[in-house]
Design a protein around this motif. Structure first.
Motif, PDB file in Angstrom:
ATOM      1  N   PRO A 262      -8.365  45.745 -15.014  1.00  0.00           N
ATOM      2  CA  PRO A 262      -7.628  45.505 -13.761  1.00  0.00           C
ATOM      3  C   PRO A 262      -6.534  46.552 -13.569  1.00  0.00           C
ATOM      4  N   SER A 263      -6.370  47.009 -12.329  1.00  0.00           N
ATOM      5  CA  SER A 263      -5.258  47.927 -12.064  1.00  0.00           C
ATOM      6  C   SER A 263      -3.946  47.178 -11.946  1.00  0.00           C
ATOM      7  N   LYS A 264      -4.041  45.891 -11.561  1.00  0.00           N
ATOM      8  CA  LYS A 264      -2.829  45.080 -11.393  1.00  0.00           C
ATOM      9  C   LYS A 264      -3.213  43.609 -11.318  1.00  0.00           C
ATOM     10  N   ILE A 265      -2.204  42.776 -11.409  1.00  0.00           N
ATOM     11  CA  ILE A 265      -2.348  41.333 -11.255  1.00  0.00           C
ATOM     12  C   ILE A 265      -1.401  40.920 -10.139  1.00  0.00           C
ATOM     13  N   VAL A 266      -1.939  40.293  -9.114  1.00  0.00           N
ATOM     14  CA  VAL A 266      -1.121  39.822  -8.001  1.00  0.00           C
ATOM     15  C   VAL A 266      -0.934  38.311  -8.153  1.00  0.00           C
ATOM     16  N   CYS A 267       0.314  37.878  -8.190  1.00  0.00           N
ATOM     17  CA  CYS A 267       0.640  36.481  -8.472  1.00  0.00           C
ATOM     18  C   CYS A 267       1.213  35.797  -7.237  1.00  0.00           C
ATOM     19  N   VAL A 268       0.825  34.547  -7.063  1.00  0.00           N
ATOM     20  CA  VAL A 268       1.348  33.730  -5.974  1.00  0.00           C
ATOM     21  C   VAL A 268       2.401  32.790  -6.541  1.00  0.00           C
ATOM     22  N   GLY A 269       3.588  32.827  -5.996  1.00  0.00           N
ATOM     23  CA  GLY A 269       4.641  31.910  -6.410  1.00  0.00           C
ATOM     24  C   GLY A 269       4.732  30.716  -5.472  1.00  0.00           C
ATOM     25  N   ARG A 270       5.103  29.577  -6.004  1.00  0.00           N
ATOM     26  CA  ARG A 270       5.373  28.377  -5.188  1.00  0.00           C
ATOM     27  C   ARG A 270       4.181  27.998  -4.305  1.00  0.00           C
ATOM     28  N   ASN A 271       3.021  27.807  -4.936  1.00  0.00           N
ATOM     29  CA  ASN A 271       1.818  27.461  -4.177  1.00  0.00           C
ATOM     30  C   ASN A 271       1.413  26.000  -4.339  1.00  0.00           C
ATOM     31  N   TYR A 272       2.210  25.214  -5.062  1.00  0.00           N
ATOM     32  CA  TYR A 272       1.959  23.775  -5.227  1.00  0.00           C
ATOM     33  C   TYR A 272       3.262  23.035  -4.954  1.00  0.00           C
ATOM     34  N   VAL A 273       3.234  22.087  -4.056  1.00  0.00           N
ATOM     35  CA  VAL A 273       4.456  21.402  -3.614  1.00  0.00           C
ATOM     36  C   VAL A 273       5.161  20.715  -4.778  1.00  0.00           C
ATOM     37  N   GLU A 274       4.428  20.014  -5.624  1.00  0.00           N
ATOM     38  CA  GLU A 274       5.070  19.268  -6.716  1.00  0.00           C
ATOM     39  C   GLU A 274       5.723  20.206  -7.731  1.00  0.00           C
ATOM     40  N   HIS A 275       5.145  21.392  -7.936  1.00  0.00           N
ATOM     41  CA  HIS A 275       5.774  22.369  -8.829  1.00  0.00           C
ATOM     42  C   HIS A 275       7.063  22.887  -8.219  1.00  0.00           C
ATOM     43  N   ILE A 276       7.059  23.120  -6.914  1.00  0.00           N
ATOM     44  CA  ILE A 276       8.287  23.559  -6.243  1.00  0.00           C
ATOM     45  C   ILE A 276       9.394  22.529  -6.452  1.00  0.00           C
ATOM     46  N   LYS A 277       9.026  21.254  -6.339  1.00  0.00           N
ATOM     47  CA  LYS A 277      10.015  20.185  -6.499  1.00  0.00           C
ATOM     48  C   LYS A 277      10.537  20.105  -7.927  1.00  0.00           C
ATOM     49  N   GLU A 278       9.652  20.284  -8.924  1.00  0.00           N
ATOM     50  CA  GLU A 278      10.089  20.113 -10.311  1.00  0.00           C
ATOM     51  C   GLU A 278      11.089  21.185 -10.734  1.00  0.00           C
ATOM     52  N   LEU A 279      11.050  22.353 -10.058  1.00  0.00           N
ATOM     53  CA  LEU A 279      12.011  23.412 -10.358  1.00  0.00           C
ATOM     54  C   LEU A 279      13.157  23.467  -9.352  1.00  0.00           C
ATOM     55  N   ASN A 280      13.210  22.452  -8.472  1.00  0.00           N
ATOM     56  CA  ASN A 280      14.273  22.369  -7.465  1.00  0.00           C
ATOM     57  C   ASN A 280      14.355  23.613  -6.589  1.00  0.00           C
ATOM     58  N   ASN A 281      13.177  24.156  -6.250  1.00  0.00           N
ATOM     59  CA  ASN A 281      13.116  25.292  -5.347  1.00  0.00           C
ATOM     60  C   ASN A 281      12.831  24.824  -3.922  1.00  0.00           C
ATOM     61  N   GLU A 282      13.041  25.715  -2.977  1.00  0.00           N
ATOM     62  CA  GLU A 282      12.722  25.415  -1.589  1.00  0.00           C
ATOM     63  C   GLU A 282      11.283  25.821  -1.288  1.00  0.00           C
ATOM     64  N   ILE A 283      10.616  25.066  -0.416  1.00  0.00           N
ATOM     65  CA  ILE A 283       9.291  25.467   0.031  1.00  0.00           C
ATOM     66  C   ILE A 283       9.458  26.709   0.902  1.00  0.00           C
ATOM     67  N   PRO A 284       8.800  27.806   0.549  1.00  0.00           N
ATOM     68  CA  PRO A 284       9.027  29.059   1.281  1.00  0.00           C
ATOM     69  C   PRO A 284       8.390  29.046   2.663  1.00  0.00           C
TER      70      PRO A 284
END
Length: 202
Positions: free
Chosen positions: A13-35
Motif C-alpha cells: 500500500p502507498s498509504k492508509i486512509v482512516c475515517v475518524g468518528r464513523n460510529y455514533v456510540e464510539h463518538i459518545k464514549e470519547l465525549n467527542n462531537e458528531i462532525p
C-alpha cells in the motif's frame, strides 16, 4: 516498503486512509462531537505491521478495512488503529495535526486480506480481548458507508491500487497490556471470512 497479504500475494500500500468518528456510540464514549463532515487522516506505509506491539498509554481501535483497486473495494481485512492517547490529547488541545499520535511505526496492524464476496451491507467485525467480546461493528452502524467514503476521498486525493481504507471503529476501544490476547473476526452474510489472533508483544 511494508506489505500486506491479499489472497496469499504480497501487496504494498502507498498509504492508509482512516475515517475518524464513523460510529455514533464510539463518538459518545470519547465525549467527542458528531462532525459535520467526514473526518479523514492518513497513516504512512511505515505504520504497517502484522503484529500487535505494546506502547504506553496507547488505545486499540478495531476496524473493518478495505483494500482498493481501480477506486473500488477489492478486498477486506481487519485492522487495529493504535492511538497514543496523551499525545493526541495534547495535539488536539493545540489544534495541531495528529501524526505523532496516529502515524507512528507499527500503528496500523492488519490481518490478511481476502476477496470481498457477497452482500457488503451484511459485513461486520467482532473483536474479542482475552476471550471477551469488546467491539462489534456493522455496516448498518456506520455513519458513512464504504462507497461514500471512497467518493469523499476521491474529491481531493487519489487512491492507488493497494491502498487501504480503515473505515472507523465502533464503541469498546480501550488500553491493552503485554500478553493480552485478541481474536478479530470479519463476517459477511453471517459467515466468518477472516479470523486472526494477536498476542501483544513487548
Amino acid at each position: 516498503m511494508k506489505t500486506i497479504t491479499f489472497n496469499t500475494k504480497k501487496i504494498t500500500p502507498s498509504k492508509i486512509v482512516c475515517v475518524g468518528r464513523n460510529y455514533v456510540e464510539h463518538i459518545k464514549e470519547l465525549n467527542n462531537e458528531i462532525p459535520e463532515n467526514m473526518v479523514l487522516f492518513n497513516k504512512p506505509n511505515s505504520a504497517i505491521s502484522d503484529e500487535l506491539y505494546f506502547f504506553e498509554n496507547t488505545r486499540f481501535e478495531g476496524e473493518i478495512c478495505f483494500l482498493i483497486e481501480d477506486n473500488k473495494i477489492s478486498g477486506v481485512g481487519f485492522g487495529f488503529d493504535l492511538t497514543k492517547v496523551d499525545v493526541q490529547n495534547y495535539l488536539k488541545s493545540k489544534g495541531l495535526p495528529w501524526e505523532r499520535a496516529k502515524a507512528f511505526n507499527k500503528s496500523a496492524v492488519f490481518s490478511e486480506f481476502v476477496k470481498l464476496k457477497g452482500d457488503i451491507s451484511t459485513i461486520e467485525m467482532k473483536l474479542f480481548k482475552n476471550d471477551i467480546l469488546i467491539q462489534h461493528g456493522t455496516y448498518e452502524l456506520m455513519i458513512y458507508k464504504p462507497k461514500k467514503i471512497i467518493d469523499e476521498i476521491l474529491t481531493f486525493m487519489e487512491l492507488e491500487d493497494g491502498d487501504i481504507i480503515m473505515s472507523g471503529t465502533p464503541k469498546g476501544v480501550g488500553f491493552y497490556n503485554k500478553n493480552d490476547k485478541f481474536t478479530a473476526q470479519i463476517l459477511v452474510e453471517d459467515k466468518i471470512i477472516i479470523e486472526k489472533k494477536f498476542k501483544v508483544k513487548g
